[in-house]
Design a protein around this motif. Sequence first.
Motif, PDB file in Angstrom:
ATOM      1  N   GLY A  17      11.648 -10.435  12.078  1.00  0.00           N
ATOM      2  CA  GLY A  17      10.478 -10.548  11.212  1.00  0.00           C
ATOM      3  C   GLY A  17      10.629  -9.700   9.972  1.00  0.00           C
ATOM      4  N   THR A  18       9.512  -9.420   9.343  1.00  0.00           N
ATOM      5  CA  THR A  18       9.517  -8.750   8.048  1.00  0.00           C
ATOM      6  C   THR A  18       8.579  -7.550   8.066  1.00  0.00           C
ATOM      7  OG1 THR A  18       9.866 -10.916   7.018  1.00  0.00           O
ATOM      8  CG2 THR A  18       9.189  -9.125   5.565  1.00  0.00           C
ATOM      9  N   VAL A  19       9.046  -6.466   7.502  1.00  0.00           N
ATOM     10  CA  VAL A  19       8.206  -5.286   7.310  1.00  0.00           C
ATOM     11  C   VAL A  19       8.011  -5.112   5.809  1.00  0.00           C
ATOM     12  CG1 VAL A  19       8.034  -2.782   7.606  1.00  0.00           C
ATOM     13  CG2 VAL A  19       9.132  -4.174   9.380  1.00  0.00           C
ATOM     14  N   ILE A  20       6.771  -4.938   5.404  1.00  0.00           N
ATOM     15  CA  ILE A  20       6.494  -4.677   3.991  1.00  0.00           C
ATOM     16  C   ILE A  20       5.952  -3.261   3.906  1.00  0.00           C
ATOM     17  CG2 ILE A  20       5.258  -5.468   1.936  1.00  0.00           C
ATOM     18  CD1 ILE A  20       4.977  -8.180   3.558  1.00  0.00           C
ATOM     19  N   ASP A  21       6.719  -2.399   3.278  1.00  0.00           N
ATOM     20  CA  ASP A  21       6.372  -0.970   3.261  1.00  0.00           C
ATOM     21  C   ASP A  21       6.010  -0.558   1.835  1.00  0.00           C
ATOM     22  OD1 ASP A  21       5.946   1.564   4.155  1.00  0.00           O
ATOM     23  OD2 ASP A  21       8.035   1.993   4.656  1.00  0.00           O
ATOM     24  N   HIS A  22       5.384   0.609   1.721  1.00  0.00           N
ATOM     25  CA  HIS A  22       5.035   1.175   0.415  1.00  0.00           C
ATOM     26  C   HIS A  22       4.082   0.297  -0.391  1.00  0.00           C
ATOM     27  CE1 HIS A  22       9.068   3.154   1.204  1.00  0.00           C
ATOM     28  NE2 HIS A  22       8.151   4.075   1.431  1.00  0.00           N
ATOM     29  N   ALA A  25      -2.395   1.779  -0.768  1.00  0.00           N
ATOM     30  CA  ALA A  25      -3.409   1.625   0.279  1.00  0.00           C
ATOM     31  C   ALA A  25      -4.499   0.631  -0.114  1.00  0.00           C
ATOM     32  CB  ALA A  25      -4.018   2.985   0.621  1.00  0.00           C
ATOM     33  N   GLN A  26      -4.913   0.668  -1.381  1.00  0.00           N
ATOM     34  CA  GLN A  26      -6.040  -0.199  -1.776  1.00  0.00           C
ATOM     35  C   GLN A  26      -5.620  -1.658  -1.976  1.00  0.00           C
ATOM     36  OE1 GLN A  26      -4.545   2.012  -3.622  1.00  0.00           O
ATOM     37  NE2 GLN A  26      -4.342   1.320  -5.734  1.00  0.00           N
ATOM     38  N   SER A  27      -4.323  -1.948  -1.880  1.00  0.00           N
ATOM     39  CA  SER A  27      -3.863  -3.327  -2.113  1.00  0.00           C
ATOM     40  C   SER A  27      -3.447  -4.064  -0.844  1.00  0.00           C
ATOM     41  CB  SER A  27      -2.669  -3.314  -3.073  1.00  0.00           C
ATOM     42  OG  SER A  27      -3.016  -2.705  -4.288  1.00  0.00           O
ATOM     43  N   VAL A  28      -3.583  -3.436   0.302  1.00  0.00           N
ATOM     44  CA  VAL A  28      -3.083  -4.044   1.538  1.00  0.00           C
ATOM     45  C   VAL A  28      -3.769  -5.372   1.845  1.00  0.00           C
ATOM     46  CG1 VAL A  28      -2.835  -3.752   4.026  1.00  0.00           C
ATOM     47  CG2 VAL A  28      -2.413  -1.838   2.519  1.00  0.00           C
ATOM     48  N   THR A  48      -3.293   1.050   7.079  1.00  0.00           N
ATOM     49  CA  THR A  48      -3.528   1.441   5.694  1.00  0.00           C
ATOM     50  C   THR A  48      -4.075   2.865   5.629  1.00  0.00           C
ATOM     51  OG1 THR A  48      -4.420   0.759   3.570  1.00  0.00           O
ATOM     52  CG2 THR A  48      -5.853   0.414   5.469  1.00  0.00           C
ATOM     53  N   ASN A  49      -3.990   3.444   4.451  1.00  0.00           N
ATOM     54  CA  ASN A  49      -4.323   4.852   4.253  1.00  0.00           C
ATOM     55  C   ASN A  49      -3.473   5.754   5.149  1.00  0.00           C
ATOM     56  OD1 ASN A  49      -6.436   4.533   2.251  1.00  0.00           O
ATOM     57  ND2 ASN A  49      -7.615   3.586   3.892  1.00  0.00           N
ATOM     58  N   LEU A  50      -2.243   5.353   5.353  1.00  0.00           N
ATOM     59  CA  LEU A  50      -1.294   6.172   6.096  1.00  0.00           C
ATOM     60  C   LEU A  50      -0.692   7.193   5.136  1.00  0.00           C
ATOM     61  CD1 LEU A  50       0.565   3.233   7.890  1.00  0.00           C
ATOM     62  CD2 LEU A  50      -1.309   4.606   8.809  1.00  0.00           C
ATOM     63  N   ASP A  51      -0.294   8.345   5.676  1.00  0.00           N
ATOM     64  CA  ASP A  51       0.319   9.344   4.801  1.00  0.00           C
ATOM     65  C   ASP A  51       1.752   8.956   4.481  1.00  0.00           C
ATOM     66  OD1 ASP A  51      -1.883  11.119   4.656  1.00  0.00           O
ATOM     67  OD2 ASP A  51      -1.499  11.653   6.747  1.00  0.00           O
ATOM     68  N   SER A  52       2.089   9.075   3.219  1.00  0.00           N
ATOM     69  CA  SER A  52       3.452   8.793   2.806  1.00  0.00           C
ATOM     70  C   SER A  52       3.957  10.022   2.063  1.00  0.00           C
ATOM     71  CB  SER A  52       3.464   7.578   1.878  1.00  0.00           C
ATOM     72  OG  SER A  52       4.620   7.576   1.064  1.00  0.00           O
ATOM     73  N   GLY A  59       0.105   1.643   2.595  1.00  0.00           N
ATOM     74  CA  GLY A  59      -0.103   0.664   3.645  1.00  0.00           C
ATOM     75  C   GLY A  59       1.225   0.071   4.065  1.00  0.00           C
ATOM     76  N   ILE A  60       1.259  -0.426   5.268  1.00  0.00           N
ATOM     77  CA  ILE A  60       2.468  -1.074   5.782  1.00  0.00           C
ATOM     78  C   ILE A  60       2.043  -2.317   6.573  1.00  0.00           C
ATOM     79  CG2 ILE A  60       2.534   0.340   7.897  1.00  0.00           C
ATOM     80  CD1 ILE A  60       5.600   0.391   7.656  1.00  0.00           C
ATOM     81  N   ILE A  61       2.830  -3.352   6.487  1.00  0.00           N
ATOM     82  CA  ILE A  61       2.539  -4.595   7.218  1.00  0.00           C
ATOM     83  C   ILE A  61       3.804  -5.022   7.956  1.00  0.00           C
ATOM     84  CG2 ILE A  61       1.932  -7.060   6.977  1.00  0.00           C
ATOM     85  CD1 ILE A  61       0.466  -6.354   4.375  1.00  0.00           C
ATOM     86  N   LYS A  62       3.651  -5.410   9.205  1.00  0.00           N
ATOM     87  CA  LYS A  62       4.777  -5.951   9.966  1.00  0.00           C
ATOM     88  C   LYS A  62       4.392  -7.343  10.469  1.00  0.00           C
ATOM     89  CE  LYS A  62       7.038  -2.801  12.523  1.00  0.00           C
ATOM     90  NZ  LYS A  62       7.311  -1.839  13.632  1.00  0.00           N
ATOM     91  N   VAL A  63       5.231  -8.285  10.236  1.00  0.00           N
ATOM     92  CA  VAL A  63       4.956  -9.658  10.672  1.00  0.00           C
ATOM     93  C   VAL A  63       6.108 -10.141  11.528  1.00  0.00           C
ATOM     94  CG1 VAL A  63       4.235 -11.961   9.948  1.00  0.00           C
ATOM     95  CG2 VAL A  63       4.034 -10.048   8.362  1.00  0.00           C
TER      96      VAL A  63
END
Lengths: 156, 156
Positions: A17-22, A25-28, A48-52, A59-63
């Motif tokens: 699958g795909t991970v979308i990182d960085h 936060a307000q655009s997730v 979202t609102n994870l510390d980086s 925010g990060i998304i995994k599909v």
Amino acid sequence: MTNKPVKELVVSAIENGTVIDHIPAQSVFQVMKILGLDQVDSQVLFGTNLDSRKYGKKGIIKVQDKFFERDDVNKIALVAPIATIIEIRDFQVVRKEQVEIPDNALKIVKCVNPNCITNNENIPTKFRVIKDIQGELKLKCGYCEKYTNKENMVFI
Amino acid sequence: MTNKPVKELVVSAIENGTVIDHIPAQSVFQVMKILGLDQVDSQVLFGTNLDSRKYGKKGIIKVQDKFFERDDVNKIALVAPIATIIEIRDFQVVRKEQVEIPDNALKIVKCVNPNCITNNENIPTKFRVIKDIQGELKLKCGYCEKYTNKENMVFI
């Protein structure tokens, strides 16, 4: 009231699958909308609102079991210009790329001007993608020449 | 191409906050919208299309440092009638409740009828919440008496 400690929610590594990182936060939520992730049957995980360390809040998304076309991925550059796209196959990273800000945005965003011909006739929108001096992206309509900025971007 | 295995994304237990479990997979985005989670500064974690022994596919949402009023929580019953709300304080479950389907829905959903007075004048919507014989929820408008069903619910 139970008093047992809450189990950790372990979101395991994805096999394919795909991970979308960085993602800012307000655009997730916008990114999910752009990629149609509110409609898929795949497993989607996000935070979202994870510390980086690098970017403050992110925010990060995994599909699971989903890969995106380069063109689709570049659409998200409009709201997440520093996002990283990571493709996973068989638990391994097989590709890791930055999104690229496209020169033109065709048929993906509505023009902010209610009088624009694209809002009144069946004409697909087209914009030039412009970076202003603050580094913010804006879209200049190819028809009415009005600017649509990030806050006003409504994705079609 | 790096060949190192992908790190697990461990979404750790929350210290304080709310977990919303047993959300129908297709309603997770609506639930987030209803609770305004696209606008918060808190850490939000969610997964959808997760396997559930009890319910097939489900969604789950965890929100750090945020607690909801009973009335807000019951709004989500309209799209997630079997959701469970779990309040966590100091890593412990302090409350675990089912949402309750409200009798009335005031000012939270738009009426599906474009000619309804609530869509043409500044009058807040009100509906009676009805369960049909399939167990599906529908909203009967207090003004025009048209039914708004789950698929058509647009949250204000």
